[in-house]
Design an enzyme around this catalytic site. Structure first.
Site, PDB file in Angstrom:
ATOM      1  N   SER A  95       0.868  -1.189   0.000  1.00  0.00           N
ATOM      2  CA  SER A  95       0.000   0.000   0.000  1.00  0.00           C
ATOM      3  C   SER A  95       0.897   1.229   0.000  1.00  0.00           C
ATOM      4  CB  SER A  95      -0.915   0.003   1.227  1.00  0.00           C
ATOM      5  OG  SER A  95      -1.784  -1.097   1.204  1.00  0.00           O
ATOM      6  N   LYS A 170      -7.116   1.847  -2.602  1.00  0.00           N
ATOM      7  CA  LYS A 170      -6.675   1.391  -1.281  1.00  0.00           C
ATOM      8  C   LYS A 170      -6.645   2.536  -0.279  1.00  0.00           C
ATOM      9  CE  LYS A 170      -5.188  -1.090   2.066  1.00  0.00           C
ATOM     10  NZ  LYS A 170      -3.992  -1.936   2.106  1.00  0.00           N
ATOM     11  N   LYS A 238       0.615   5.413   8.202  1.00  0.00           N
ATOM     12  CA  LYS A 238       1.247   5.647   6.902  1.00  0.00           C
ATOM     13  C   LYS A 238       0.197   5.830   5.813  1.00  0.00           C
ATOM     14  CE  LYS A 238       2.143   2.179   4.557  1.00  0.00           C
ATOM     15  NZ  LYS A 238       1.486   1.339   3.533  1.00  0.00           N
TER      16      LYS A 238
END
Length: 294
Positions: A95, A170, A238
Site C-alpha cells: 500500500s 486502497k 502511513k
C-alpha cells in the site's frame, strides 16, 4: 505454473506466498535471516538480492511496508530492475503512494516489464484464508496476466483502472476502515460507560444497520482486549498520511481522516505503534478514563 519472486514475507506476505506454493508455483525470495520453516517445506528458495530474484523469475510480487521500501526493492542497489528480463510481470501488492506508483510503472515499462499495482484489504485473516480484496491498477494486458495469480490469494478482485488506480482505491479503503474503527470504538465505549453489557450491545448492533465486518472482528478485539496485530497502527498511520497528503494536493478537506490520524498518534504516544489498529479505542479510553468492559 510460474516462477515467482516474492519479496516481503511479513504478516500478510507469508500466507500469501504459501497459497502460491500450494497452487504449484515455484517461489524464490530474498534471504532475510532464518528461512520460514513452513514455506521452506513447501519449496521456497532464497537468493541474495532483489536483482537475483528478478534474474530467477517470470513474475515478481512485492509486499513491503511503504513507498520507499518498494522503490528500494525495485530501483535500489542490486534492485529488481538490474536483473529484470523482458516481459517480466511486476505486481506490487504493498500500500503506497498513487503518484509514486505511476512513476514506478513508467520505469518498469521502459525497462521492458509489465507493472501492476494490486494493494489488498482483509488483514491477516484475509491473507490466511485467501479471501483478500484486491484493488488493481494496470493495463488490460497486465490485469489479464496477473489475474490467475491474484485469484490464488484473493476473493474479490477488481480492475479499478490504469496504473495508480489500485493504490487510490486502497487509500479510500483505509479512510473508510479508520473512521469505521473509530465509530465502533466510540459506540462501544459509550455503551460501556453507561453501564450496558457491551458484549450484548455488540451482538445487537450486528443484527441492525450498524453491522459491519469491523464491528464483528474489531469490536470483538476491543471487548476481549486482544490488540496483537493484525494490521499495525503505524502502517495505518502511513496510509492516512497518503490520504491527507493527497487531499492537500486536491484542495480537499478530510476532517474525519485527520481526527482518526490524531487518535492513532495518541496510541503511538502511549507506546502502541505496533498495536492492531483496533487499539485506537485505547486513545478514546484514555480520554474517557474508562476501559470497555469495566
Amino acid at each position: 505454473m510460474s516462477k515467482i519472486g516474492f519479496i516481503g514475507l511479513g504478516i500478510m506476505g507469508r500466507p500469501m506466498a504459501g497459497h502460491l506454493l500450494d497452487a504449484g508455483h515455484e517461489l524464490v525470495s530474498v534471504k532475510r535471516g532464518k528461512l520460514d520453516a513452513t514455506l521452506a517445506e513447501k519449496g521456497l528458495s532464497e537468493v541474495a538480492s532483489p536483482r537475483a530474484v528478478a534474474e530467477a523469475s517470470e513474475v515478481i510480487i512485492t509486499m513491503v511496508p511503504d513507498t520507499p521500501d518498494v522503490e528500494d526493492v525495485l530501483f535500489g542497489e542490486d534492485g529488481v530492475i538490474e536483473g529484470l528480463k523482458p516481459g517480466t510481470l511486476v505486481i506490487d501488492m504493498s500500500s503506497i503512494a498513487p503518484l509514486a506508483t505511476q512513476e514506478f510503472a513508467r520505469r518498469i515499462h521502459e525497462a521492458g516489464g509489465e507493472y501492476v499495482d494490486a494493494p489488498v484489504s482483509g488483514g491477516e485473516g484475509g491473507a490466511i484464508n485467501a479471501a483478500l480484496t484486491i484493488m488493481v491498477g494496470a493495463t488490460e494486458e497486465g490485469f489479464k496476466r496477473a489475474l490467475p495469480l491474484l485469484e490464488v490469494m484473493g476473493k474479490t478482485i477488481t480492475h479499478i483502472g490504469g496504473h495508480g488506480a489500485g493504490q487510490t482505491c486502497k487509500v479510500a479503503n483505509q479512510i473508510v476502515v479508520a473512521l469505521t474503527i473509530e465509530a465502533v470504538s466510540e459506540g462501544l465505549l459509550f455503551a460501556s460507560k453507561a453501564g450496558a453489557d457491551v458484549a450484548k450491545v455488540r451482538e445487537s448492533l450486528l443484527g441492525g444497520l450498524a453491522q459491519s465486518k469491523i464491528l464483528d472482528v474489531h469490536g470483538e478485539r476491543m471487548i476481549q482486549r486482544t490488540f496483537d496485530p493484525g494490521f499495525r497502527i503505524r502502517l495505518h498511520q502511513k496510509d492516512l498520511n497518503l490520504a491527507l497528503e493527497g487531499a492537500r494536493g486536491l484542495n480537499l478537506a478530510l476532517p474525519g481522516t485527520a481526527n482518526a490520524q490524531q487518535l492513532f498518534q495518541s496510541c503511538a504516544a502511549l507506546g502502541g505503534s505496533d498495536w492492531d489498529h483496533a487499539g485506537i479505542v485505547r486513545a478514546l479510553e484514555a480520554l474517557a478514563d474508562h476501559e470497555i468492559g469495566q
